[in-house]
Write a protein that holds these residues in place. Structure first.
Motif, PDB file in Angstrom:
ATOM      1  N   LEU A 130       0.810  -1.222   0.000  1.00 52.71           N
ATOM      2  CA  LEU A 130       0.000   0.000   0.000  1.00 52.71           C
ATOM      3  C   LEU A 130       0.841   1.268   0.000  1.00 52.71           C
ATOM      4  O   LEU A 130       0.446   2.283  -0.583  1.00 52.71           O
ATOM      5  N   GLU A 131       1.996   1.248   0.672  1.00 57.96           N
ATOM      6  CA  GLU A 131       2.817   2.453   0.762  1.00 57.96           C
ATOM      7  C   GLU A 131       3.387   2.888  -0.585  1.00 57.96           C
ATOM      8  O   GLU A 131       3.879   4.003  -0.724  1.00 57.96           O
ATOM      9  N   TYR A 132       3.291   2.006  -1.594  1.00 58.46           N
ATOM     10  CA  TYR A 132       3.825   2.334  -2.920  1.00 58.46           C
ATOM     11  C   TYR A 132       2.717   2.630  -3.939  1.00 58.46           C
ATOM     12  O   TYR A 132       3.009   2.883  -5.108  1.00 58.46           O
ATOM     13  N   LEU A 133       1.468   2.607  -3.515  1.00 49.70           N
ATOM     14  CA  LEU A 133       0.353   2.846  -4.420  1.00 49.70           C
ATOM     15  C   LEU A 133      -0.105   4.296  -4.369  1.00 49.70           C
ATOM     16  O   LEU A 133      -0.159   4.892  -3.295  1.00 49.70           O
ATOM     17  N   GLU A 134      -0.454   4.845  -5.521  1.00 49.55           N
ATOM     18  CA  GLU A 134      -0.999   6.204  -5.561  1.00 49.55           C
ATOM     19  C   GLU A 134      -2.364   6.252  -4.896  1.00 49.55           C
ATOM     20  O   GLU A 134      -2.739   7.270  -4.312  1.00 49.55           O
ATOM     21  N   ASP A 135      -3.115   5.166  -4.975  1.00 52.08           N
ATOM     22  CA  ASP A 135      -4.446   5.098  -4.371  1.00 52.08           C
ATOM     23  C   ASP A 135      -4.522   3.867  -3.467  1.00 52.08           C
ATOM     24  O   ASP A 135      -4.980   2.801  -3.894  1.00 52.08           O
ATOM     25  N   PRO A 136      -4.069   3.983  -2.215  1.00 46.07           N
ATOM     26  CA  PRO A 136      -4.095   2.832  -1.301  1.00 46.07           C
ATOM     27  C   PRO A 136      -5.494   2.267  -1.088  1.00 46.07           C
ATOM     28  O   PRO A 136      -5.661   1.056  -0.945  1.00 46.07           O
ATOM     29  N   ALA A 137      -6.505   3.137  -1.067  1.00 47.92           N
ATOM     30  CA  ALA A 137      -7.872   2.670  -0.848  1.00 47.92           C
ATOM     31  C   ALA A 137      -8.305   1.717  -1.962  1.00 47.92           C
ATOM     32  O   ALA A 137      -8.982   0.713  -1.711  1.00 47.92           O
ATOM     33  N   ALA A 138      -7.913   2.025  -3.200  1.00 50.77           N
ATOM     34  CA  ALA A 138      -8.244   1.148  -4.321  1.00 50.77           C
ATOM     35  C   ALA A 138      -7.532  -0.193  -4.175  1.00 50.77           C
ATOM     36  O   ALA A 138      -8.089  -1.253  -4.509  1.00 50.77           O
ATOM     37  N   GLY A 139      -6.298  -0.164  -3.665  1.00 53.46           N
ATOM     38  CA  GLY A 139      -5.575  -1.404  -3.428  1.00 53.46           C
ATOM     39  C   GLY A 139      -6.269  -2.283  -2.410  1.00 53.46           C
ATOM     40  O   GLY A 139      -6.358  -3.507  -2.583  1.00 53.46           O
ATOM     41  N   VAL A 140      -6.776  -1.674  -1.343  1.00 53.98           N
ATOM     42  CA  VAL A 140      -7.500  -2.437  -0.324  1.00 53.98           C
ATOM     43  C   VAL A 140      -8.795  -2.997  -0.906  1.00 53.98           C
ATOM     44  O   VAL A 140      -9.159  -4.151  -0.654  1.00 53.98           O
ATOM     45  N   ARG A 141      -9.493  -2.193  -1.700  1.00 56.59           N
ATOM     46  CA  ARG A 141     -10.747  -2.670  -2.308  1.00 56.59           C
ATOM     47  C   ARG A 141     -10.499  -3.869  -3.213  1.00 56.59           C
ATOM     48  O   ARG A 141     -11.294  -4.818  -3.231  1.00 56.59           O
ATOM     49  N   LEU A 188      -8.077 -10.892   5.463  1.00 61.56           N
ATOM     50  CA  LEU A 188      -7.073 -10.048   4.833  1.00 61.56           C
ATOM     51  C   LEU A 188      -5.960  -9.763   5.830  1.00 61.56           C
ATOM     52  O   LEU A 188      -6.221  -9.332   6.955  1.00 61.56           O
ATOM     53  N   SER A 189      -4.726 -10.012   5.429  1.00 59.37           N
ATOM     54  CA  SER A 189      -3.553  -9.675   6.224  1.00 59.37           C
ATOM     55  C   SER A 189      -2.864  -8.506   5.544  1.00 59.37           C
ATOM     56  O   SER A 189      -2.367  -8.630   4.421  1.00 59.37           O
ATOM     57  N   LEU A 190      -2.861  -7.365   6.226  1.00 61.84           N
ATOM     58  CA  LEU A 190      -2.373  -6.120   5.639  1.00 61.84           C
ATOM     59  C   LEU A 190      -1.209  -5.591   6.468  1.00 61.84           C
ATOM     60  O   LEU A 190      -1.345  -5.368   7.674  1.00 61.84           O
ATOM     61  N   LEU A 191      -0.055  -5.398   5.826  1.00 67.96           N
ATOM     62  CA  LEU A 191       1.139  -4.908   6.509  1.00 67.96           C
ATOM     63  C   LEU A 191       1.653  -3.673   5.785  1.00 67.96           C
ATOM     64  O   LEU A 191       1.880  -3.713   4.573  1.00 67.96           O
ATOM     65  N   VAL A 192       1.809  -2.565   6.529  1.00 70.10           N
ATOM     66  CA  VAL A 192       2.227  -1.304   5.905  1.00 70.10           C
ATOM     67  C   VAL A 192       3.295  -0.624   6.758  1.00 70.10           C
ATOM     68  O   VAL A 192       3.493  -0.951   7.928  1.00 70.10           O
ATOM     69  N   ALA A 193       3.957   0.348   6.164  1.00 67.81           N
ATOM     70  CA  ALA A 193       4.942   1.153   6.887  1.00 67.81           C
ATOM     71  C   ALA A 193       4.239   2.081   7.867  1.00 67.81           C
ATOM     72  O   ALA A 193       3.256   2.734   7.527  1.00 67.81           O
ATOM     73  N   GLY A 194       4.738   2.135   9.104  1.00 69.34           N
ATOM     74  CA  GLY A 194       4.156   2.987  10.130  1.00 69.34           C
ATOM     75  C   GLY A 194       4.824   4.342  10.199  1.00 69.34           C
ATOM     76  O   GLY A 194       6.058   4.444  10.118  1.00 69.34           O
ATOM     77  N   LEU A 195       4.032   5.382  10.363  1.00 66.91           N
ATOM     78  CA  LEU A 195       4.561   6.740  10.427  1.00 66.91           C
ATOM     79  C   LEU A 195       5.402   6.968  11.683  1.00 66.91           C
ATOM     80  O   LEU A 195       6.523   7.472  11.610  1.00 66.91           O
TER      81      LEU A 195
END
Length: 248
Positions: free
Chosen positions: A110-121, A133-140
């Protein structure tokens, strides 16, 4: 990824694996699952899932990564359970099926997508009813803390104030997420959040010399990560965030 007695690099994914394995075991109930690993690269998780007896389809844009996946699966004796397909998350259904999978892994994508919401959908649309769904992303927070502890205070402040959590031109990660942002992405796609975990809370910050110098230190660090992972107080400083969610 079976025990904490492993190289330090594997410590960073150990908590995710424990959570994921438990979810797959509960979903399978003795049966065989169809699992999709979107952006699964060389198969670090996919091969472990296949070792549980499940069928795994890995979608990744890199031919080199897919070649490494094929080799890793063969070495692990699960080549018949792992299939690699060239593609990406945005065009997922050019190479994958709608509603065909019991579990979808989307790690470090997700951190590399222009539209993360679309990736999740897309990930959600690939799931069967009741699928996980197992979702792993970079934390701020983890990035801000890491830059500050390295003495890069301007970059830490930049990450803290930038809408995408980006600390500068040389930052290799386009976007980072807070726990609230990640949960909103998941619930906005119609999923029910089952668990949220902080990942790499301490592992990226503790100097390697401290871990290597003392017998049992790696085991102790793993146990510390494991204990803190589920505590909301530590999510805001984690290097990565993991969400496990279920499609109703």
């Amino acid at each position: 990824m079976e025990t904490p007695s492993r190289p330090r690099a594997s410590l960073r994914t150990a908590v995710v694996w424990e959570v994921l394995k438990d979810a797959l075991d509960r979903r399978a109930a003795g049966g065989v699952l169809q699992v999709l690993d979107a952006g699964g690269g060389s198969g670090k998780f996919a091969v472990e899932v296949a070792r549980l007896g499940h069928h795994v389809t890995v979608v990744d844009p890199s031919p080199n990564a897919l070649f490494a996946l094929e080799r890793r699966a063969a070495e692990a004796g699960v080549a018949d359970l792992v299939r690699g397909v060239q593609g990406d998350t945005q065009g997922l259904f050019e190479v994958a099926e709608h509603g065909a999978y019991d579990a979808v892994l989307c790690h470090g994508v997700l951190e590399y997508l222009e539209d993360p919401a679309a990736g999740v959908r897309n990930a959600v649309d690939a799931l069967r009813p009741g699928g996980v769904l197992s979702l792993l992303v970079a934390g701020l927070g983890g990035a801000v803390l890491a830059r500050a502890l390295a003495g890069h205070f301007t970059e830490a402040r930049q990450a803290l104030t930038d809408p995408a959590g980006h600390w500068g031109a040389s930052d290799p990660v386009p976007s980072r997420f807070t726990p609230d942002q990640l949960s909103e992405l998941v619930t906005g796609a119609g999923l029910e959040v089952q668990a949220v975990h902080g990942v790499r809370i301490f592992a990226d910050l503790v100097p390697g010399v401290l871990v290597d110098a003392e017998p049992g230190a790696l085991e102790a660090l793993f146990r510390l990560e494991e204990a803190a992972a589920a505590l909301p107080a530590f999510h805001s400083v984690a290097g990565q965030l993991h969400v496990l969610a279920r499609r109703g």
